[in-house]
Design a protein around this motif. Structure first.
Motif, PDB file in Angstrom:
ATOM      1  N   LYS A 111       0.848  -1.190   0.000  1.00  0.00           N
ATOM      2  CA  LYS A 111       0.000   0.000   0.000  1.00  0.00           C
ATOM      3  C   LYS A 111       0.884   1.241   0.000  1.00  0.00           C
ATOM      4  CE  LYS A 111      -4.009   0.434   2.208  1.00  0.00           C
ATOM      5  NZ  LYS A 111      -5.029   0.679   3.260  1.00  0.00           N
ATOM      6  N   VAL A 112       0.534   2.193  -0.861  1.00  0.00           N
ATOM      7  CA  VAL A 112       1.303   3.426  -1.017  1.00  0.00           C
ATOM      8  C   VAL A 112       0.624   4.607  -0.343  1.00  0.00           C
ATOM      9  CG1 VAL A 112       2.074   5.126  -2.729  1.00  0.00           C
ATOM     10  CG2 VAL A 112       2.374   2.687  -3.181  1.00  0.00           C
ATOM     11  N   TYR A 113      -0.701   4.702  -0.505  1.00  0.00           N
ATOM     12  CA  TYR A 113      -1.386   5.932  -0.130  1.00  0.00           C
ATOM     13  C   TYR A 113      -2.868   5.649   0.070  1.00  0.00           C
ATOM     14  CZ  TYR A 113      -3.125  10.750  -0.581  1.00  0.00           C
ATOM     15  OH  TYR A 113      -3.747  11.946  -0.363  1.00  0.00           O
ATOM     16  N   GLU A 114      -3.484   6.390   1.005  1.00  0.00           N
ATOM     17  CA  GLU A 114      -4.928   6.295   1.185  1.00  0.00           C
ATOM     18  C   GLU A 114      -5.449   7.608   1.751  1.00  0.00           C
ATOM     19  OE1 GLU A 114      -8.346   3.408   3.209  1.00  0.00           O
ATOM     20  OE2 GLU A 114      -6.224   3.048   3.654  1.00  0.00           O
ATOM     21  N   ASP A 115      -6.554   8.098   1.186  1.00  0.00           N
ATOM     22  CA  ASP A 115      -7.282   9.220   1.767  1.00  0.00           C
ATOM     23  C   ASP A 115      -8.771   8.947   1.577  1.00  0.00           C
ATOM     24  OD1 ASP A 115      -7.940   9.950  -0.868  1.00  0.00           O
ATOM     25  OD2 ASP A 115      -6.424  11.530  -0.978  1.00  0.00           O
ATOM     26  N   ASN A 116      -9.601   9.939   1.747  1.00  0.00           N
ATOM     27  CA  ASN A 116     -11.053   9.721   1.650  1.00  0.00           C
ATOM     28  C   ASN A 116     -11.511   9.415   0.233  1.00  0.00           C
ATOM     29  OD1 ASN A 116     -11.465  10.141   4.396  1.00  0.00           O
ATOM     30  ND2 ASN A 116     -11.691  12.370   4.146  1.00  0.00           N
ATOM     31  N   ASP A 117     -10.672   9.748  -0.745  1.00  0.00           N
ATOM     32  CA  ASP A 117     -11.070   9.594  -2.143  1.00  0.00           C
ATOM     33  C   ASP A 117     -10.493   8.355  -2.821  1.00  0.00           C
ATOM     34  OD1 ASP A 117     -12.580  11.989  -2.190  1.00  0.00           O
ATOM     35  OD2 ASP A 117     -10.742  13.150  -2.446  1.00  0.00           O
ATOM     36  N   ILE A 118      -9.245   8.010  -2.484  1.00  0.00           N
ATOM     37  CA  ILE A 118      -8.569   6.933  -3.221  1.00  0.00           C
ATOM     38  C   ILE A 118      -7.698   6.081  -2.301  1.00  0.00           C
ATOM     39  CG2 ILE A 118      -8.485   8.195  -5.418  1.00  0.00           C
ATOM     40  CD1 ILE A 118      -5.547   8.897  -4.816  1.00  0.00           C
ATOM     41  N   LYS A 119      -7.441   4.868  -2.779  1.00  0.00           N
ATOM     42  CA  LYS A 119      -6.408   3.997  -2.209  1.00  0.00           C
ATOM     43  C   LYS A 119      -5.467   3.629  -3.345  1.00  0.00           C
ATOM     44  CE  LYS A 119      -9.024   0.876  -0.037  1.00  0.00           C
ATOM     45  NZ  LYS A 119      -9.378  -0.318   0.784  1.00  0.00           N
ATOM     46  N   VAL A 120      -4.169   3.595  -3.055  1.00  0.00           N
ATOM     47  CA  VAL A 120      -3.180   3.317  -4.089  1.00  0.00           C
ATOM     48  C   VAL A 120      -2.275   2.178  -3.635  1.00  0.00           C
ATOM     49  CG1 VAL A 120      -1.288   4.251  -5.483  1.00  0.00           C
ATOM     50  CG2 VAL A 120      -3.212   5.729  -4.839  1.00  0.00           C
ATOM     51  N   VAL A 136      -7.689   2.853  -6.554  1.00  0.00           N
ATOM     52  CA  VAL A 136      -9.073   2.440  -6.319  1.00  0.00           C
ATOM     53  C   VAL A 136      -9.865   3.625  -5.788  1.00  0.00           C
ATOM     54  CG1 VAL A 136     -10.600   0.864  -5.075  1.00  0.00           C
ATOM     55  CG2 VAL A 136      -8.327   0.088  -5.787  1.00  0.00           C
ATOM     56  N   SER A 137     -11.027   3.860  -6.381  1.00  0.00           N
ATOM     57  CA  SER A 137     -11.958   4.870  -5.880  1.00  0.00           C
ATOM     58  C   SER A 137     -13.362   4.282  -5.967  1.00  0.00           C
ATOM     59  CB  SER A 137     -11.862   6.153  -6.709  1.00  0.00           C
ATOM     60  OG  SER A 137     -12.715   7.146  -6.186  1.00  0.00           O
ATOM     61  N   ASP A 138     -14.016   4.167  -4.803  1.00  0.00           N
ATOM     62  CA  ASP A 138     -15.307   3.487  -4.716  1.00  0.00           C
ATOM     63  C   ASP A 138     -15.189   2.092  -5.332  1.00  0.00           C
ATOM     64  OD1 ASP A 138     -16.377   5.604  -3.368  1.00  0.00           O
ATOM     65  OD2 ASP A 138     -17.353   6.503  -5.109  1.00  0.00           O
ATOM     66  N   ASN A 139     -15.958   1.829  -6.378  1.00  0.00           N
ATOM     67  CA  ASN A 139     -15.967   0.468  -6.940  1.00  0.00           C
ATOM     68  C   ASN A 139     -15.265   0.394  -8.293  1.00  0.00           C
ATOM     69  OD1 ASN A 139     -17.807   1.923  -8.391  1.00  0.00           O
ATOM     70  ND2 ASN A 139     -19.480   0.443  -8.242  1.00  0.00           N
ATOM     71  N   GLU A 140     -14.381   1.351  -8.572  1.00  0.00           N
ATOM     72  CA  GLU A 140     -13.622   1.327  -9.822  1.00  0.00           C
ATOM     73  C   GLU A 140     -12.131   1.357  -9.541  1.00  0.00           C
ATOM     74  OE1 GLU A 140     -14.726   3.808 -13.116  1.00  0.00           O
ATOM     75  OE2 GLU A 140     -16.782   4.041 -12.378  1.00  0.00           O
ATOM     76  N   LYS A 158     -10.685  -7.189  -7.207  1.00  0.00           N
ATOM     77  CA  LYS A 158     -11.823  -7.873  -6.575  1.00  0.00           C
ATOM     78  C   LYS A 158     -11.732  -7.799  -5.061  1.00  0.00           C
ATOM     79  CE  LYS A 158     -12.879 -11.252 -10.216  1.00  0.00           C
ATOM     80  NZ  LYS A 158     -12.794 -12.703 -10.593  1.00  0.00           N
ATOM     81  N   GLU A 159     -10.511  -7.916  -4.539  1.00  0.00           N
ATOM     82  CA  GLU A 159     -10.323  -7.822  -3.087  1.00  0.00           C
ATOM     83  C   GLU A 159     -10.761  -6.460  -2.552  1.00  0.00           C
ATOM     84  OE1 GLU A 159      -6.227  -8.691  -2.288  1.00  0.00           O
ATOM     85  OE2 GLU A 159      -6.370 -10.746  -3.053  1.00  0.00           O
ATOM     86  N   GLU A 160     -10.708  -5.448  -3.412  1.00  0.00           N
ATOM     87  CA  GLU A 160     -11.114  -4.098  -3.022  1.00  0.00           C
ATOM     88  C   GLU A 160     -12.573  -3.824  -3.375  1.00  0.00           C
ATOM     89  OE1 GLU A 160      -9.239  -1.882  -1.337  1.00  0.00           O
ATOM     90  OE2 GLU A 160      -7.674  -3.418  -1.225  1.00  0.00           O
ATOM     91  N   GLY A 161     -13.265  -4.845  -3.904  1.00  0.00           N
ATOM     92  CA  GLY A 161     -14.651  -4.655  -4.318  1.00  0.00           C
ATOM     93  C   GLY A 161     -14.794  -3.746  -5.513  1.00  0.00           C
ATOM     94  N   ALA A 162     -13.765  -3.751  -6.377  1.00  0.00           N
ATOM     95  CA  ALA A 162     -13.746  -2.838  -7.528  1.00  0.00           C
ATOM     96  C   ALA A 162     -13.563  -3.610  -8.828  1.00  0.00           C
ATOM     97  CB  ALA A 162     -12.624  -1.818  -7.377  1.00  0.00           C
ATOM     98  N   THR A 163     -13.965  -2.985  -9.918  1.00  0.00           N
ATOM     99  CA  THR A 163     -13.697  -3.522 -11.251  1.00  0.00           C
ATOM    100  C   THR A 163     -12.738  -2.577 -11.963  1.00  0.00           C
ATOM    101  OG1 THR A 163     -15.640  -2.386 -12.136  1.00  0.00           O
ATOM    102  CG2 THR A 163     -15.928  -4.670 -11.459  1.00  0.00           C
ATOM    103  N   ILE A 164     -11.946  -3.135 -12.843  1.00  0.00           N
ATOM    104  CA  ILE A 164     -10.953  -2.340 -13.569  1.00  0.00           C
ATOM    105  C   ILE A 164     -11.650  -1.601 -14.711  1.00  0.00           C
ATOM    106  CG2 ILE A 164      -8.886  -2.456 -15.003  1.00  0.00           C
ATOM    107  CD1 ILE A 164      -8.063  -4.937 -13.318  1.00  0.00           C
ATOM    108  N   PHE A 214     -12.917   9.655 -13.152  1.00  0.00           N
ATOM    109  CA  PHE A 214     -13.879   8.638 -12.735  1.00  0.00           C
ATOM    110  C   PHE A 214     -13.967   8.662 -11.218  1.00  0.00           C
ATOM    111  CE2 PHE A 214      -9.886   6.347 -12.477  1.00  0.00           C
ATOM    112  CZ  PHE A 214     -10.033   5.504 -11.389  1.00  0.00           C
ATOM    113  N   LYS A 215     -15.174   8.440 -10.700  1.00  0.00           N
ATOM    114  CA  LYS A 215     -15.405   8.483  -9.253  1.00  0.00           C
ATOM    115  C   LYS A 215     -14.725   9.722  -8.662  1.00  0.00           C
ATOM    116  CE  LYS A 215     -17.815   4.738  -9.385  1.00  0.00           C
ATOM    117  NZ  LYS A 215     -19.270   4.750  -9.134  1.00  0.00           N
ATOM    118  N   ASN A 216     -13.819   9.532  -7.683  1.00  0.00           N
ATOM    119  CA  ASN A 216     -13.146  10.674  -7.056  1.00  0.00           C
ATOM    120  C   ASN A 216     -11.709  10.828  -7.543  1.00  0.00           C
ATOM    121  OD1 ASN A 216     -15.409  11.303  -5.377  1.00  0.00           O
ATOM    122  ND2 ASN A 216     -14.847   9.569  -4.081  1.00  0.00           N
TER     123      ASN A 216
END
Length: 377
Positions: A111-120, A136-140, A158-164, A214-216
């Motif tokens: 994991k590199v970074y996380e805030d309210n909008d994204i995880k990297v 990752v932002s929301d489900n994308e 998928k582990e993040e509940g997101a699709t590419i 896309f998303k945030n």
């Protein structure tokens, strides 16, 4: 004594933990000198397998009794036999499952970074020095500079509940085969690349998409663009906080501009990138490159490879404060004549002009990364 098999994942953990390890590499001398498993506290002995066919007796006094011992070869067959011989002599030795081919292909996620909008997340291909990313932002999810192991990124999303939904390549890679086009086909995600890189398949050209939303997430493609490493190299500025710098800026230097045999012309582009575009970016922006040169020297305390732009400027002060002429001369002198192995065929595959099966792709990618070679003094 049973012979143990260690996976590339297990060996990577020993690299990260800075463990003491003794590696007996039984490939030929040239292959070993060109590329090996590197760890801060690793010790090495290189003895080609053919010298050990009659037994390991001549090297027993060189094998330590107080360290873990790993035998390594290209594909694993020779290392199994040597590890078994050592075992019969009472030495607790393991072999690398899949050999250096497996080492070349392993990815680990940090994991590199996380805030309210994204995880990297960063995917480190430790055997090749290649870096790729998932935002990752929301489900994308957005994938940056993917390796050819598409399923690894799909499972991670998928582990993040997101699709590419978006896939971007910072340039047409020369040292490894991109997974961008295959990932787009498999996931339905939109694949972006510079038109000037010459790909012959369908994709979304960055020339027509200077920003992706896309998303945030706001991904900004830096100007027209950030050439230097290749004419179509780009960097991606995400939410004004992260700079995915491709092969333009590394933690310890700048991208090599000599693969097109136009070193001075492309070095001039690199100068313009550094002084006209990167110079406008704030010091606290986190730079995340597509390659690294020295794992132990570039991995940070948070466990990923990257740094703030301010720290990179300080570390490479000479290159960030040079006159144009001094910059061009320094780059020209330090540009390496040793190019990435098989780089012309790899580029043809990444361009879509040529195809290769899985085994051929493995063979083409064997060896070290040679994109992150131009470092400032």
């Amino acid at each position: 004594m049973a012979v143990k098999a260690w996976t590339a994942k297990e060996v990577t953990e020993k690299v990260l933990e800075k463990r003491n390890l003794f590696i007996l590499d039984v490939r030929n001398e040239n292959d070993f000198n060109d590329w090996k498993i590197e760890g801060e506290n690793f010790e090495y002995l290189n003895v080609p397998y053919f010298e050990l066919i009659d037994g390991v007796g001549p090297i027993l006094n060189k094998i330590p009794s107080d360290k873990e011992v790993l035998v390594v070869c290209a594909k694993e067959g020779s290392s199994i036999m040597v590890a078994d011989m050592l075992s019969q002599e009472g030495i607790d030795a393991a072999y690398l499952s899949g050999g250096m081919k497996a080492w070349s292909e392993h990815l680990y996620k940090a994991k590199v970074y996380e805030d309210n909008d994204i995880k990297v997340y960063q995917f480190v291909r430790v055997g090749k020095g290649c870096l790729s990313y998932m935002v990752v932002s929301d489900n994308e999810a957005l994938i940056v500079d993917p390796a050819r192991f598409v399923n690894e990124y799909v499972e991670a999303s998928k582990e993040e509940g997101a699709t590419i939904s978006h896939i971007v390549d910072s340039h047409l890679h020369a040292d490894h085969i991109s997974g961008g086009k295959e990932m787009a086909d498999a996931t339905g995600g939109s694949y972006y690349l510079m038109k000037s890189e010459g790909a012959v398949f369908d994709f979304f050209p960055f020339e027509d998409h200077e920003k992706i939303h896309f998303k945030n997430v706001e991904l900004e493609v830096l100007a027209v663009k950030t050439p230097g490493h290749t004419p179509g190299s780009v960097s991606f500025f995400v939410n004004k906080k992260l700079l995915f710098s491709g092969d333009t800026i590394f933690v310890s230097g700048l991208g090599r501009p000599d693969l097109g045999n136009k070193v001075r012309e492309w070095a001039n582009d690199l100068y313009n990138t550094v002084y006209n575009k990167v110079s406008e970016i704030a010091d606290d922006v986190i730079v995340l490159p597509a390659h690294y040169a020295d794992f132990d020297g570039e991995i940070n305390e948070e466990g990923y490879i990257g740094d703030t732009l301010g720290n990179i400027r300080k570390r490479n002060e000479k290159m960030f404060n040079a006159t144009r002429e001094d910059f061009l001369n320094d780059v020209e002198k330090s540009a390496s004549s040793v190019k990435p192995p098989n780089f012309e065929e790899i580029i043809m595959i990444n361009r879509g002009v040529q195809d290769a099966d899985y085994e051929r792709k493995q063979e083409l990618e064997i060896g070290p990364n040679r994109c992150a070679v131009h470092h400032a003094d």
